[in-house]
Write a protein that holds these residues in place. Structure first.
Motif, PDB file in Angstrom:
ATOM      1  N   SER A  39      55.256-110.640  -4.464  1.00 49.31           N
ATOM      2  CA  SER A  39      56.667-110.938  -4.305  1.00 49.31           C
ATOM      3  C   SER A  39      57.515-109.671  -4.448  1.00 49.31           C
ATOM      4  CB  SER A  39      57.075-111.973  -5.354  1.00 49.31           C
ATOM      5  OG  SER A  39      58.419-112.271  -5.256  1.00 49.31           O
ATOM      6  N   VAL A  40      57.382-109.007  -5.574  1.00 49.87           N
ATOM      7  CA  VAL A  40      58.070-107.749  -5.849  1.00 49.87           C
ATOM      8  C   VAL A  40      57.096-106.837  -6.578  1.00 49.87           C
ATOM      9  CG1 VAL A  40      60.382-108.777  -5.981  1.00 49.87           C
ATOM     10  CG2 VAL A  40      59.045-108.518  -8.063  1.00 49.87           C
ATOM     11  N   LEU A  48      61.772-100.123  -6.384  1.00 54.89           N
ATOM     12  CA  LEU A  48      61.234-101.476  -6.270  1.00 54.89           C
ATOM     13  C   LEU A  48      60.706-101.729  -4.866  1.00 54.89           C
ATOM     14  CD1 LEU A  48      61.264-104.229  -7.945  1.00 54.89           C
ATOM     15  CD2 LEU A  48      63.366-104.732  -6.699  1.00 54.89           C
ATOM     16  N   MET A  49      59.609-102.447  -4.764  1.00 55.29           N
ATOM     17  CA  MET A  49      59.112-102.951  -3.485  1.00 55.29           C
ATOM     18  C   MET A  49      59.442-104.438  -3.456  1.00 55.29           C
ATOM     19  SD  MET A  49      55.313-101.244  -3.479  1.00 55.29           S
ATOM     20  CE  MET A  49      54.937-101.829  -5.127  1.00 55.29           C
ATOM     21  N   VAL A  50      59.950-104.913  -2.329  1.00 53.84           N
ATOM     22  CA  VAL A  50      60.341-106.315  -2.214  1.00 53.84           C
ATOM     23  C   VAL A  50      59.786-106.887  -0.920  1.00 53.84           C
ATOM     24  CG1 VAL A  50      62.257-107.953  -2.208  1.00 53.84           C
ATOM     25  CG2 VAL A  50      62.508-105.776  -3.400  1.00 53.84           C
ATOM     26  N   ARG A  51      59.187-108.060  -1.030  1.00 55.83           N
ATOM     27  CA  ARG A  51      58.682-108.755   0.150  1.00 55.83           C
ATOM     28  C   ARG A  51      59.786-109.684   0.647  1.00 55.83           C
ATOM     29  NH1 ARG A  51      52.829-111.721   0.472  1.00 55.83           N
ATOM     30  NH2 ARG A  51      52.697-111.763   2.742  1.00 55.83           N
ATOM     31  N   GLY A 100      62.814-111.644  -3.136  1.00 56.65           N
ATOM     32  CA  GLY A 100      61.360-111.582  -3.017  1.00 56.65           C
ATOM     33  C   GLY A 100      60.678-112.893  -3.371  1.00 56.65           C
ATOM     34  N   THR A 101      61.131-113.544  -4.427  1.00 64.65           N
ATOM     35  CA  THR A 101      60.491-114.807  -4.822  1.00 64.65           C
ATOM     36  C   THR A 101      60.820-115.920  -3.837  1.00 64.65           C
ATOM     37  OG1 THR A 101      62.308-115.303  -6.355  1.00 64.65           O
ATOM     38  CG2 THR A 101      60.343-114.253  -7.282  1.00 64.65           C
ATOM     39  N   PHE A 103      61.220-115.666  -0.592  1.00 66.97           N
ATOM     40  CA  PHE A 103      60.315-115.563   0.548  1.00 66.97           C
ATOM     41  C   PHE A 103      58.893-115.949   0.154  1.00 66.97           C
ATOM     42  CE2 PHE A 103      57.101-113.426   3.024  1.00 66.97           C
ATOM     43  CZ  PHE A 103      57.356-114.020   4.259  1.00 66.97           C
ATOM     44  N   THR A 104      58.440-115.467  -0.960  1.00 59.43           N
ATOM     45  CA  THR A 104      57.061-115.728  -1.378  1.00 59.43           C
ATOM     46  C   THR A 104      56.798-117.213  -1.566  1.00 59.43           C
ATOM     47  OG1 THR A 104      57.026-113.554  -2.428  1.00 59.43           O
ATOM     48  CG2 THR A 104      55.292-115.085  -3.058  1.00 59.43           C
ATOM     49  N   ARG A 105      57.781-117.967  -1.994  1.00 59.58           N
ATOM     50  CA  ARG A 105      57.609-119.420  -2.162  1.00 59.58           C
ATOM     51  C   ARG A 105      57.379-120.138  -0.829  1.00 59.58           C
ATOM     52  NH1 ARG A 105      61.650-118.682  -6.341  1.00 59.58           N
ATOM     53  NH2 ARG A 105      60.623-118.979  -8.334  1.00 59.58           N
ATOM     54  N   THR A 106      57.689-119.492   0.294  1.00 58.85           N
ATOM     55  CA  THR A 106      57.446-120.116   1.605  1.00 58.85           C
ATOM     56  C   THR A 106      55.997-119.971   2.048  1.00 58.85           C
ATOM     57  OG1 THR A 106      57.972-118.155   2.967  1.00 58.85           O
ATOM     58  CG2 THR A 106      59.833-119.597   2.293  1.00 58.85           C
ATOM     59  N   LEU A 107      55.221-119.162   1.333  1.00 61.64           N
ATOM     60  CA  LEU A 107      53.834-118.890   1.712  1.00 61.64           C
ATOM     61  C   LEU A 107      52.876-119.858   1.017  1.00 61.64           C
ATOM     62  CD1 LEU A 107      53.986-115.014   1.331  1.00 61.64           C
ATOM     63  CD2 LEU A 107      54.200-116.339   3.446  1.00 61.64           C
ATOM     64  N   PRO A 108      51.754-120.171   1.664  1.00 62.85           N
ATOM     65  CA  PRO A 108      50.760-121.012   0.985  1.00 62.85           C
ATOM     66  C   PRO A 108      50.124-120.251  -0.175  1.00 62.85           C
ATOM     67  CG  PRO A 108      49.926-120.261   3.111  1.00 62.85           C
ATOM     68  CD  PRO A 108      51.359-119.792   3.011  1.00 62.85           C
ATOM     69  N   PRO A 109      49.779-120.935  -1.245  1.00 60.06           N
ATOM     70  CA  PRO A 109      49.129-120.268  -2.379  1.00 60.06           C
ATOM     71  C   PRO A 109      47.794-119.652  -1.966  1.00 60.06           C
ATOM     72  CG  PRO A 109      49.819-122.490  -2.973  1.00 60.06           C
ATOM     73  CD  PRO A 109      49.994-122.368  -1.494  1.00 60.06           C
ATOM     74  N   LYS A 110      47.490-118.530  -2.600  1.00 62.67           N
ATOM     75  CA  LYS A 110      46.185-117.889  -2.405  1.00 62.67           C
ATOM     76  C   LYS A 110      45.315-118.224  -3.589  1.00 62.67           C
ATOM     77  CE  LYS A 110      47.427-113.883   0.346  1.00 62.67           C
ATOM     78  NZ  LYS A 110      47.430-112.426   0.392  1.00 62.67           N
ATOM     79  N   GLY A 111      44.092-118.488  -3.330  1.00 61.09           N
ATOM     80  CA  GLY A 111      43.184-118.849  -4.426  1.00 61.09           C
ATOM     81  C   GLY A 111      42.319-117.751  -4.765  1.00 61.09           C
TER      82      GLY A 111
END
Length: 111
Positions: A39-40, A48-51, A100-101, A103-111
């Protein structure tokens, strides 16, 4: 250059309520992942890096102190770098962390 531990702690404070948060050393810095997706992150080069995702790229780059995130000389679409001056205050940092968070919440979880 080691990453800014103070900035990492400030991010930890802002993400304290997140239940699926992990940290991982990445890109010479420290990445914060939600459900396994970065996410960040605190850059080892400073700032800072931000997705933000490809759709959020142009708008984010229009913000003060933001520039493309480059890896090996290539701009990474959907990722930006915010210079240290752009995260000096908690309000500035919070805006980027939220971006960042979100956008990241739109992605499927990684296992």
């Amino acid at each position: 250059m080691a990453y800014d531990e103070d900035l990492a702690n400030r991010i930890r404070e802002q993400l304290a309520a997140e239940t699926a948060l992990t940290e991982r050393a990445m890109f010479g810095g420290l990445a914060f992942l939600l459900n396994g997706n970065m996410s960040v992150g605190v850059s080892g080069q400073g700032g800072l890096m931000v997705r933000v995702g490809p759709e959020g790229n142009d708008e984010a780059l229009g913000q003060p102190h933001a520039r493309p995130f480059e890896m090996r000389g290539r701009a990474m679409d959907g990722w930006i770098r915010v210079d240290p001056e752009g995260v000096e205050t908690d309000a500035q940092l919070e805006g980027w962390v939220r971006r960042g968070t979100a956008f990241t919440r739109t992605l499927p979880p990684k296992g």
